[in-house]
Design a protein around this motif. Sequence first.
Motif, mmCIF file in Angstrom:
data_model
loop_
_atom_site.group_PDB
_atom_site.id
_atom_site.type_symbol
_atom_site.label_atom_id
_atom_site.label_comp_id
_atom_site.label_asym_id
_atom_site.label_seq_id
_atom_site.Cartn_x
_atom_site.Cartn_y
_atom_site.Cartn_z
ATOM 1 N N SER A 61 0.836 -1.208 0.000
ATOM 2 C CA SER A 61 0.000 0.000 0.000
ATOM 3 C C SER A 61 0.864 1.249 0.000
ATOM 4 N N LYS A 70 -4.190 0.170 -2.215
ATOM 5 C CA LYS A 70 -3.716 -1.101 -1.666
ATOM 6 C C LYS A 70 -3.918 -2.195 -2.703
ATOM 7 N N GLU A 126 -5.287 6.649 -0.283
ATOM 8 C CA GLU A 126 -4.556 5.393 -0.107
ATOM 9 C C GLU A 126 -4.925 4.400 -1.204
#
Length: 475
Positions: free
Chosen positions: A19, A106, A104
């Motif tokens: 991530s 991931k 973010e």
Amino acid sequence: MKGTSVRNTTWDELQPGASASLERTCTMQDLTLFAHVSGNINPLPLPSGMQAATGGEPVAPSIWVGSLVSAVLGTLLPGAGTLYRAQSFNFVDRVRVGTRLTVEVKCIEKREKPVALFETTIREADGRVVVQGIAEVEVPLETIVTEANELPQLILDDHEHFAPLIAVAKRLPPLPTAVLGPDDRHALGGAVLSAEEGLIVPILIGDGGRIRAAAKDLGVDIGRFELIDVPDDREASKRAVGLVNTGKAAAIMKGNVKAEALLNAVIKRDGGLRGVRRLSHAFVLDVPTLDHLLFITDCAVNIAPDLTTKVDIVQNGIDLARACGIETPRVGVLSAVETVNPNIPSTLDAAALSKMAERGQIKGGIVDGPLAMDNAMDVGAAKTKGITSLVAGRAEVLIVPNLEAGNMLAKELTFVGRAESAGLVVGARVPIILTSRADNDRARLVSCALAQLYIHWCRTGRSACSVPGFAKAAE
């Protein structure tokens, strides 16, 4: 991060669960740039439109919020060389200006080389999710190392200095104004616009046939205005001065006539409009990079002023700046250098003007010089050269050595620096709205507002922009 090396992650190196994230605060500049780039001018993301529509704060376009995901994918993980295949978004909540966001990504699955899936999430500072989605990308197969250089700087005009001046001026009684030569699109258009905004009551003076033809071309009705048919520029200028002397006009506005004809009529000893000081012209500029108005003088009247004339030019500039709401104008007297040099006469004049202001011979402003243009306008340049001054790096009024320098400086800022400009001649018994024949209607409108504010200041000793309740009512 400038100069820092950044290495991407290849498909072979990428592992599920990897991530990366970045933080970004939503700013008004982001929304303005997005509107320019996308062509989306929905008023809700823009400050004036949002306030007009709902009275609330601007809401960031959801697709702009989502676009922040690409910054993480293309810069951090996988990084350079990444290409989008698909992206889904679920916009859970809205983002407003000032919100701090964490973006973010991931990795949740590696598919057939070079494809991978990423979970994408954007949260506010308190952890609340505003955007969720899935990105399908082609991950780079080869290692790429790049330099994290800063992007080129963009300049946006975040300050609107003229609109507040116009709003305040509109609350003053309209000025009866002799308009000379309003026989082309801009000259007549500016006068009509200023009349419609309640700034002036125009008295049109010039070639009647040409004025009516210009009105027809513009599609405006000038039957409501007085028209004095005088084909000759010099005679028209005399008539305009005569209207002032008889109390019928309180200002003069130059249209499609030569400034020389008008000024010669104004400065005549018998029947002219001379005041107690020399006439001087000031450009007033709204410069995109400045958070204040910039006054440049003299740019159109005094060709090579001596020290005595410059005293009047400085005082006129201070008075106009004060009329526009600057309580104690900072005046920078320009030369090519910031030190006194006997071989450069303008540096001697600058030093004398500075000292005369200290002794009270020039009133109402803080005067310093000589200053070069860089250290007059930029604090960093002033510090680099060791200049300690209340004016250096913060000048609001610039006094130029001569007309050529002033005219070139003002027009360079206007046509190259994209500043908006207006112009006024002060020092006569009434203000003279003096703009270039190439100036548009907006420049003439603002110039009329300047005339209004200057007359109010001369009559009352106070700026209408700072009178309690007056300026507020104009907001």
